[in-house]
Design an enzyme around this catalytic site. Sequence first.
Site, PDB file in Angstrom:
ATOM      1  N   LYS A 139       2.350  -4.348   6.542  1.00  0.00           N
ATOM      2  CA  LYS A 139       3.263  -4.163   5.491  1.00  0.00           C
ATOM      3  C   LYS A 139       2.374  -4.794   4.261  1.00  0.00           C
ATOM      4  CE  LYS A 139       3.758  -7.806   4.501  1.00  0.00           C
ATOM      5  NZ  LYS A 139       2.900  -9.143   4.190  1.00  0.00           N
ATOM      6  N   TYR A 223       9.999  -8.701   3.087  1.00  0.00           N
ATOM      7  CA  TYR A 223      10.636  -9.191   4.462  1.00  0.00           C
ATOM      8  C   TYR A 223      12.272  -9.578   4.104  1.00  0.00           C
ATOM      9  CZ  TYR A 223       6.242 -10.645   6.657  1.00  0.00           C
ATOM     10  OH  TYR A 223       5.080 -10.546   7.421  1.00  0.00           O
TER      11      TYR A 223
HETATM   12  P1  NAD Z   1      -7.475 -10.886   4.166  1.00  0.00           P
HETATM   13  O1  NAD Z   1      -8.190 -10.896   2.563  1.00  0.00           O
HETATM   14  O2  NAD Z   1      -7.631 -12.009   5.018  1.00  0.00           O
HETATM   15  O3  NAD Z   1      -8.410  -9.631   4.835  1.00  0.00           O
HETATM   16  C1  NAD Z   1      -8.378  -8.305   4.349  1.00  0.00           C
HETATM   17  C2  NAD Z   1      -9.494  -7.661   5.015  1.00  0.00           C
HETATM   18  O4  NAD Z   1      -9.751  -6.461   4.478  1.00  0.00           O
HETATM   19  C3  NAD Z   1     -11.071  -8.448   5.066  1.00  0.00           C
HETATM   20  O5  NAD Z   1     -11.614  -8.180   6.334  1.00  0.00           O
HETATM   21  C4  NAD Z   1     -11.768  -7.656   4.042  1.00  0.00           C
HETATM   22  O6  NAD Z   1     -13.315  -7.826   4.082  1.00  0.00           O
HETATM   23  C5  NAD Z   1     -11.279  -6.391   4.125  1.00  0.00           C
HETATM   24  N1  NAD Z   1     -11.558  -5.655   3.106  1.00  0.00           N
HETATM   25  C6  NAD Z   1     -11.878  -4.249   2.980  1.00  0.00           C
HETATM   26  N2  NAD Z   1     -12.072  -3.646   1.984  1.00  0.00           N
HETATM   27  C7  NAD Z   1     -11.850  -4.774   1.158  1.00  0.00           C
HETATM   28  C8  NAD Z   1     -11.714  -4.982  -0.326  1.00  0.00           C
HETATM   29  N3  NAD Z   1     -12.173  -3.650  -1.137  1.00  0.00           N
HETATM   30  N4  NAD Z   1     -11.152  -5.782  -0.794  1.00  0.00           N
HETATM   31  C9  NAD Z   1     -10.825  -6.918  -0.367  1.00  0.00           C
HETATM   32  N5  NAD Z   1     -10.964  -6.811   1.341  1.00  0.00           N
HETATM   33  C10 NAD Z   1     -11.307  -5.716   1.852  1.00  0.00           C
HETATM   34  O7  NAD Z   1      -5.924 -10.395   4.005  1.00  0.00           O
HETATM   35  P2  NAD Z   1      -4.909 -10.435   5.337  1.00  0.00           P
HETATM   36  O8  NAD Z   1      -4.067 -11.849   5.431  1.00  0.00           O
HETATM   37  O9  NAD Z   1      -5.691 -10.373   6.567  1.00  0.00           O
HETATM   38  O10 NAD Z   1      -4.037  -9.245   5.045  1.00  0.00           O
HETATM   39  C11 NAD Z   1      -4.403  -7.846   5.201  1.00  0.00           C
HETATM   40  C12 NAD Z   1      -3.030  -6.949   5.256  1.00  0.00           C
HETATM   41  O11 NAD Z   1      -2.355  -7.474   6.376  1.00  0.00           O
HETATM   42  C13 NAD Z   1      -2.388  -7.066   4.296  1.00  0.00           C
HETATM   43  O12 NAD Z   1      -1.761  -5.779   3.873  1.00  0.00           O
HETATM   44  C14 NAD Z   1      -1.202  -7.927   4.440  1.00  0.00           C
HETATM   45  O13 NAD Z   1       0.129  -7.642   3.655  1.00  0.00           O
HETATM   46  C15 NAD Z   1      -0.763  -7.788   5.948  1.00  0.00           C
HETATM   47  N6  NAD Z   1      -0.543  -9.262   6.715  1.00  0.00           N
HETATM   48  C16 NAD Z   1       0.709  -8.895   7.355  1.00  0.00           C
HETATM   49  C17 NAD Z   1       1.235  -9.901   7.971  1.00  0.00           C
HETATM   50  C18 NAD Z   1       2.316  -9.817   8.811  1.00  0.00           C
HETATM   51  O14 NAD Z   1       2.750 -10.921   9.283  1.00  0.00           O
HETATM   52  N7  NAD Z   1       2.679  -8.622   9.217  1.00  0.00           N
HETATM   53  C19 NAD Z   1       0.546 -11.228   7.734  1.00  0.00           C
HETATM   54  C20 NAD Z   1      -0.607 -11.617   7.080  1.00  0.00           C
HETATM   55  C21 NAD Z   1      -1.005 -10.255   6.410  1.00  0.00           C
END
Ligand code: NAD
Length: 371
Positions: A139, A223
């Site tokens: 999401k 959410y």
């Molecule tokens: P994060 O920044 O920690 O991780 C993002 C990942 O994407 C990294 O590994 C990064 O290297 C990669 N990536 C690839 N191309 C990229 C770019 N151009 N710029 C930046 N990063 C790039 O983020 P996260 O917290 O893991 O979130 C990722 C996704 O998961 C989001 O869409 C977020 O909304 C979702 N999320 C959902 C929940 C949930 O409870 N369902 C919780 C956290 C995050």
Amino acid sequence: MRTPIPASVSSRRRFLAQLSAAGALTLAPRALFGADQPARPLGVALVGLGSYSTGQLGPALKLTKLCRLAGVVTGSPEKGKRWAKEYGFPETSIYSYDTMARMADNPDIDIVYVVTPNSLHARDTIAAAKAGKHVICEKPMAVSVAECDAMIAACREAKVQLSIGYRLHYDPFHEELRRLQRTQEFGPFMKMDGGFAFTMGSKVWRAERKWAGGGPLMDLGVYVIQEACMATGATPMAITAKERPKQRPDFFVDVEESLDWTMEFANGATAVCYTSYNDNRNDFRAEAKGGWYEVGPAYSYNGLRAATSRGPVDVAPLKSQQALQMDGFARAILDRKPSIIPGEMGRRDMTVVEAIYASAAAGGKRVEVKA
Ligand code: NAD
């Protein structure tokens, strides 16, 4: 070496081929060994090894019964090798964002789980569908309704399932809200109130429109939208929204910092909602003539608490929402049933998000949600 295919499986494959030819939902047939259980768990490939994959989804895949981590997509081959070692998959199942098409030749991967920044969800989901894999997308589903449409179309064309990472559909406290909605034990929930907010410490992609598509509404506000839709079993028909003045305008340059919005439902129910990256909230309350439901913390991975007008909601502690969510999707694939969290639900929420932004941009004018 591949296991020889028993006759019952090859006849099932023929059945699946017929289904596919008829345009019905197709599955990854190689995953369908055995009547109820797969001979091997379905293989999941995580796309993006950031904090959610590392802290939640990877560990959850050690608890799942119907799936296991079978590959990764990462910009860092070194990181991929560390994951391969920890989770016991071959280094040939490490992909980069540019080589995802090659997954088509990898029978170990059945499901691709997209966990990249929001504005990359459409790109990565479409690449996974083209490689013939079922998809879970985090999401918010995407950053526009148009992107959601393209993702749904790509999955439909590839005859793969698409699900959204709304883990709370597998949380028992939220299941109680959905049960109350289904049974109408208290009557319809007419008055709702909810908020999700945290204080962002350092600036990350989540505060940039280019990567996040918006501010806290995209990340946290969805959410609250979900919750009100669960409580009513409906989609709001109109929105009034207002952005609060920014306390840190240098930080939130092209996205909102805090936003209030009200959702109106066709039966007259209303939900007063709030999200922010400069505050703290994590709650939802719904009132009906015959009783009320309240949850807080509402949206966390664990430590949730809920009560109704009858008393505390008493449920068994949960090990992992994410493990249940991924097993739930695997079960849907194995049973040839649609996911309970389909792409269409992610798209619906994006129609609400677009109406919220349109209302806020028009200074709080009432805006109808376009289906
Ligand atoms: P994060 O920044 O920690 O991780 C993002 C990942 O994407 C990294 O590994 C990064 O290297 C990669 N990536 C690839 N191309 C990229 C770019 N151009 N710029 C930046 N990063 C790039 O983020 P996260 O917290 O893991 O979130 C990722 C996704 O998961 C989001 O869409 C977020 O909304 C979702 N999320 C959902 C929940 C949930 O409870 N369902 C919780 C956290 C995050």
